[in-house]
Scaffold this motif. Structure first.
Motif, PDB file in Angstrom:
ATOM      1  N   LEU A   1       0.832  -1.208   0.000  1.00 38.75           N
ATOM      2  CA  LEU A   1       0.000   0.000   0.000  1.00 38.75           C
ATOM      3  C   LEU A   1       0.865   1.256   0.000  1.00 38.75           C
ATOM      4  O   LEU A   1       0.584   2.222  -0.726  1.00 38.75           O
ATOM      5  CB  LEU A   1      -0.928   0.005   1.218  1.00 38.75           C
TER       6      LEU A   1
ATOM      7  N   TYR B   1      -4.706  -0.538   6.739  1.00 37.58           N
ATOM      8  CA  TYR B   1      -4.632  -1.978   6.460  1.00 37.58           C
ATOM      9  C   TYR B   1      -5.429  -2.779   7.481  1.00 37.58           C
ATOM     10  O   TYR B   1      -6.232  -3.660   7.126  1.00 37.58           O
ATOM     11  CB  TYR B   1      -3.168  -2.418   6.457  1.00 37.58           C
TER      12      TYR B   1
ATOM     13  N   SER C   1      -4.801   2.874  -3.614  1.00 37.94           N
ATOM     14  CA  SER C   1      -4.073   1.620  -3.386  1.00 37.94           C
ATOM     15  C   SER C   1      -4.971   0.595  -2.707  1.00 37.94           C
ATOM     16  O   SER C   1      -4.968  -0.589  -3.065  1.00 37.94           O
ATOM     17  CB  SER C   1      -2.824   1.883  -2.538  1.00 37.94           C
TER      18      SER C   1
END
Length: 695
Positions: free
Chosen positions: A13, A40, A75
């Protein structure tokens, strides 16, 4: 899953984001490098979403309020399987890209709201949490839960500094929106320096004072601590949560903890060093480890399973409560119920009439029982804006345990109530209305005096940019409000609102135009509508004598015309000044002057007509045109032309009774007639000069 895989996913990411910014030579690498771990953990362990079905109604809503960090969001969307390809993100910030510089709703799959102007996204998130709370309160019953999702946001120092976020956070705490969680990227750095020069307050204490639950995570790379904080937020049932995550802007780069990492590419050499520091291959750019992508793409199966389970619940709900289910589904599709406006009758002709704010309130209360999606309120001005929905309750938090023991019922409605009390928080009101609309299932309205539309203008602009269905009810629309004086008398606000692309501004002239304006506002799905209404009474026009009020849908229409439809003069007005031009026209017609009167409540609707339709109302063959409006004249010259004139308010108002103000500012029958005669004389002189001197 191993810690090594976690790290690989987080760095995927980070460096997809860094490479996006570097390739574009434009963007903000600092936030993605520091905030990737918290994003995340949220996206892989908590966020309920289905990348293949980004509009699934019971998904969690995620808002990147710190929209400058858009590369991180792209992302996340790409790696979890949304319709955003690697080629798309390689075109970050380029013409036609699905990955624009700041997230844009409707442009990129998975982007809930347009963010970038700081504070707006956080306030949008409050609106989304309010939407979930009201839908759940109205439709969930024991054993059947069709509405059950959360709202998450990542916010920055800049977000928390903005007044709109403070307003919204204060209201969210008051309302006890426990399904709202904001992750604060607490990195001690702003665009131009460290936060020590501008932002030294105790943020946790501030939010606790607002009524929020707060948790501190001392290390933004400590996944276990982030996970525990998110668990605590989910366990909290009476307060929204702020998780303060101590991160490092530009983590791992040579510019770590420097404002230089905020809004500029790192540069090729610093990108290489950052990758080396974090154990990432320096080549190729946009490196994508298969294991990391496979793990992040588990969101597809997980989301499909979650949506399938919800579909089963919905099927059972529809079987047990078919009418409720149909209503909920209709709202979520943004469909209007059949006959929603059947109880809306026309207003009889009345020389005294009523203020258009009063007519608006009557219309709202006629349609609201048949239109459950209509919900909203004012910035502490319901008695003045006439926007309270009678008998439909106040949007209040359900009673706490202690209140329940004391017999409190939260106002009797709790989160089911449709009247939202925003308090004196115009900016947050506008942004929260955007969140309600973006969530789905609502036609939100927000109301204040026209002069205070300035306080919420950034939110109005974003509503127009996002094509959101929001209705603004702006009252006290001119200097005719009188004694409150120039601080409360709008002059430039109409022109300012008309300057916003994709915003329909409507200033009706009487009760019947107001009713048509509300119909149009409800039907308008892809753009917000601003209704501009009077404090003072206006005559309700006799529609047997004048054209039907449905002409409002054209933006401008002929109210009354000269004999044989051959005018030599056209008088044009909006709102309260329509009655004035009609009285002036009677006097001019008595002098043998052929006059056409045009009501022009909406420039935007008129401009959307075909050229021939516009010419039918304002024929080029009649250059003598006078516009009359209680606001600055900016913009009117496009309609009156070189041969016309504008009667306007070119300055601020004054404190005096309305009648005195109108007299002194020239909004009288005699002055309108004088200006009209002068126009005709000027036209005659010009024609005579032309004939004398030839071509």
């Amino acid at each position: 899953m191993t810690d090594q895989l976690d790290e690989q996913c987080i760095n995927t990411l980070r460096f997809l984001s860094v490479d996006m910014v570097q390739k574009a030579n434009s963007g903000h690498p600092g936030l993605p490098l520091g905030a990737a771990p918290m994003a995340y953990v949220l996206w892989t362990r908590y966020l309920k979403h289905n990348p293949r079905s980004p509009h699934w109604s019971d998904r969690d809503r995620f808002v990147l309020s710190a929209g400058h960090g858009s590369a991180l969001l792209y992302s996340l969307l790409f790696t979890t399987g949304y319709e955003l390809s690697l080629d798309d993100i390689k075109q970050f910030r380029q013409w036609g890209s699905k990955a624009p510089g700041h997230p844009e709703r409707g442009h990129t799959p998975g982007v809930e709201v347009t963010t970038g102007p700081l504070g707006q996204g956080m306030a949008n998130a409050v609106g989304m949490a309010m939407a979930e709370a009201q839908l759940a309160a109205r439709y969930n019953v024991e054993g059947h839960i069709p509405v059950d999702h959360r709202t998450w946001a990542i916010v920055s120092d800049g977000d928390l500094m903005e007044g709109v976020a403070a307003e919204a956070a204060s209201l969210a705490g008051h309302l006890r929106l426990s399904k709202l969680t904001c992750l604060y990227d607490d990195n001690y750095v702003t665009l131009s320096a460290g936060t020590d020069i501008t932002f030294s307050e105790d943020r946790a204490a501030r939010f606790e004072a607002y009524g929020w639950h707060t948790v501190k995570v001392d290390d933004g790379n400590d996944l276990a601590a982030i996970d525990a904080a998110l668990q605590a937020a989910c366990a909290e049932t009476t307060r929204p949560s702020l998780i303060l995550v101590r991160t490092h802007l530009g983590y791992g780069s040579p510019e770590q903890d420097s404002f230089k990492a905020h809004g500029s590419p790192l540069g090729a050499e610093n990108v290489r060093k950052t990758k080396q520091n974090l154990g990432w291959p320096t080549e190729p750019a946009f490196f994508l480890p298969k294991d990391a992508l496979a793990h992040l793409r588990t969101a597809l199966d997980r989301g499909a399973t979650q949506q399938e389970a919800w579909s089963g619940r919905m099927k059972a709900y529809a079987s047990a409560f078919p009418e409720r289910a149909r209503e909920l589904e209709r709202r979520l599709r943004s469909d209007l119920p059949g006959g929603w406006d059947e109880d809306l009758t026309s207003f009889p002709a009345d020389a005294k009439g009523m203020a258009t704010r009063v007519a608006s309130g009557q219309v709202m209360n006629a349609i609201a029982p048949c239109l459950p999606a209509l919900s909203g309120g004012s910035a502490d001005l319901d008695p003045s804006t006439k926007t309270a929905l009678k008998g439909l309750g106040d949007f209040n938090p359900p009673p706490s345990k202690s209140e329940d023991e004391q017999g409190s019922d939260g106002g009797g409605w709790g989160f089911q109530g449709r009247n939202i009390h925003f308090g004196v928080r115009e900016h947050a009101m506008g942004a929260i209305a955007n969140g309600l609309s973006a969530h789905g299932g609502f036609i939100p309205y927000a109301s204040t005096f026209l002069i205070f539309s300035d306080y919420m203008r950034p939110a109005i602009r974003l509503a127009a940019l996002m094509h959101l269905h929001v209705v603004y009810v702006f009252t006290h629309d001119s200097i005719a409000l009188g004694e409150d004086g120039p601080t409360h008398q709008p002059a430039e606000q109409l022109a300012s609102l008309r300057a916003i692309p994709n915003l329909t501004v409507i200033r009706p002239c009487d009760a019947n135009e107001t009713a048509v304006a509300w119909r149009l506002a409800v039907e308008s799905r892809a753009r917000p509508v601003a209704l501009v209404l009077t404090r003072q009474d206006l005559p309700t026009l006799d529609r047997q004598r004048y054209a039907d009020a449905n002409g409002l849908r054209k933006g401008a229409y002929i109210l009354t015309d000269a004999p044989d439809c051959k005018p030599v003069l056209i008088l044009i007005a909006s709102g309260s000044e329509v009655g004035l031009i009609l009285r002036a026209a009677e006097k001019l017609q008595g002098e043998g002057i052929a006059v056409r009167c045009v009501s022009m409540p909406s420039w935007e609707l008129f401009d959307a007509l075909p050229h021939a339709a516009r010419d039918a109302v304002l024929p080029p063959s009649v250059p003598a045109r006078l516009s009359v409006e209680l606001g600055i004249g900016q913009g009117w010259h496009r309609y009156v032309g070189d041969g016309g004139d504008v009667l306007s308010v070119e300055g601020f108002g004054a404190s005096a009774p309305a009648a005195v103000l109108l007299e002194n500012y020239g909004f009288t029958v005699d002055n309108v007639c004088a200006r009209a005669r002068a126009l005709l004389k000027r036209g005659q002189e010009k024609r005579a000069d032309h004939e004398t001197h030839g071509h």
